[in-house]
Design a protein around this motif. Structure first.
Motif, PDB file in Angstrom:
ATOM      1  N   TRP A  36       0.829  -1.205   0.000  1.00 50.58           N
ATOM      2  CA  TRP A  36       0.000   0.000   0.000  1.00 50.58           C
ATOM      3  C   TRP A  36       0.861   1.251   0.000  1.00 50.58           C
ATOM      4  N   ARG A  37       0.431   2.239  -0.754  1.00 52.02           N
ATOM      5  CA  ARG A  37       1.120   3.534  -0.806  1.00 52.02           C
ATOM      6  C   ARG A  37       0.103   4.647  -0.588  1.00 52.02           C
ATOM      7  N   ALA A  41      -0.923  14.595  -1.481  1.00 54.92           N
ATOM      8  CA  ALA A  41      -1.504  15.504  -0.486  1.00 54.92           C
ATOM      9  C   ALA A  41      -2.853  16.034  -0.960  1.00 54.92           C
ATOM     10  N   GLY A  42      -3.808  16.074  -0.047  1.00 52.92           N
ATOM     11  CA  GLY A  42      -5.129  16.595  -0.352  1.00 52.92           C
ATOM     12  C   GLY A  42      -6.065  15.586  -0.999  1.00 52.92           C
ATOM     13  N   ILE A  43      -5.566  14.362  -1.181  1.00 50.12           N
ATOM     14  CA  ILE A  43      -6.348  13.300  -1.818  1.00 50.12           C
ATOM     15  C   ILE A  43      -6.522  12.162  -0.818  1.00 50.12           C
ATOM     16  N   TYR A  44      -7.648  11.480  -0.878  1.00 48.93           N
ATOM     17  CA  TYR A  44      -7.877  10.301  -0.032  1.00 48.93           C
ATOM     18  C   TYR A  44      -7.715   9.046  -0.872  1.00 48.93           C
ATOM     19  N   LYS A  45      -7.259   7.985  -0.225  1.00 46.02           N
ATOM     20  CA  LYS A  45      -7.237   6.692  -0.907  1.00 46.02           C
ATOM     21  C   LYS A  45      -8.289   5.795  -0.288  1.00 46.02           C
ATOM     22  N   VAL A  65     -10.659   4.166   4.257  1.00 43.79           N
ATOM     23  CA  VAL A  65     -10.216   5.441   3.682  1.00 43.79           C
ATOM     24  C   VAL A  65      -9.044   5.964   4.510  1.00 43.79           C
ATOM     25  N   ARG A  66      -7.947   6.304   3.822  1.00 40.35           N
ATOM     26  CA  ARG A  66      -6.780   6.884   4.498  1.00 40.35           C
ATOM     27  C   ARG A  66      -6.309   8.130   3.753  1.00 40.35           C
ATOM     28  N   PHE A  72      -5.644   6.682   9.278  1.00 39.62           N
ATOM     29  CA  PHE A  72      -6.983   6.130   9.152  1.00 39.62           C
ATOM     30  C   PHE A  72      -8.011   7.252   9.264  1.00 39.62           C
ATOM     31  N   MET A  73      -8.893   7.326   8.272  1.00 41.84           N
ATOM     32  CA  MET A  73      -9.955   8.331   8.294  1.00 41.84           C
ATOM     33  C   MET A  73     -11.309   7.707   8.607  1.00 41.84           C
TER      34      MET A  73
END
Length: 199
Positions: A36-37, A41-45, A65-66, A72-73
């Motif tokens: 995982w990478r 910045a400013g983007i969620y995965k 979502v991170r 961890f979001m």
């Protein structure tokens, strides 16, 4: 808004070496072969996965979502009572992940999963029939609710958290979410992803 979306799409392209654009969305069928990478910045995965319980009509989907720091979001799992095949379960996981992200306002995102054929179908301009076609149609409808989105494949080693969540969904009653604070049993898997970034 169009200018901002174009700018975000360009940042995605620069950061991920993305290959092509489908329906105005930046899209990439494949991520590099590693764990995982984090996103730019400013983007969620958003990582997601579907799981099929052998010999049963129970299906599980997991979504995590991170952010760009690997923090961890949010996450969710859903237990589904249905006779979906593996591909349809992955598409259901995609729908669940997109709905969850939209509800949480994570609408500048990279959507990542380890089902290559599902990514290919989502990015394809060829119409698909039957249940798969209806599911893909729903995926594409939801994708239009994002400010900017990248859809890409990752190997299983880059999708372990979502896979763990999908397996956990078998033991849940319908729908469960975690916001900002991950469940304790998931922490070792999340930490393993972050530790892998150091190598």
């Amino acid at each position: 808004l169009l200018h901002r979306m174009t700018k975000l799409a360009q940042e995605f392209s620069d950061a991920n070496n993305l290959s092509h654009t489908i329906h105005g969305r930046q899209s990439s069928p494949q991520a590099p072969l590693h764990g995982w990478r984090p996103p730019p910045a400013g983007i969620y995965k958003i990582n997601l996965d579907g799981a099929v319980k052998s010999g049963d009509s129970v299906r599980g989907v997991g979504v995590v979502v991170r952010n760009a720091n690997g923090e961890f979001m949010a996450a969710c799992v859903r237990r589904i009572q249905a006779s979906y095949g593996a591909r349809q379960t992955e598409l259901m996981a995609t729908i669940e992940g997109l709905r969850f992200a939209i509800d949480m306002d994570f609408t500048a995102a990279i959507l990542e999963m380890d089902a290559q054929d599902c990514i290919n179908s989502i990015l394809s301009t060829v119409e698909c029939n039957g249940i798969d076609g209806l599911l893909i149609e729903e995926v594409n409808y939801l994708l239009h609710n994002f400010r900017a989105v990248v859809c890409q494949w990752t190997p299983r080693c880059g999708n372990k958290v979502a896979h763990t969540l999908a397996q956990f969904a078998f033991h849940c009653n319908e729908f469960v979410t975690w916001i900002e604070e991950a469940p304790r049993w998931l922490l070792p898997v999340l930490e393993a992803d972050v530790l892998s970034l150091e190598y």
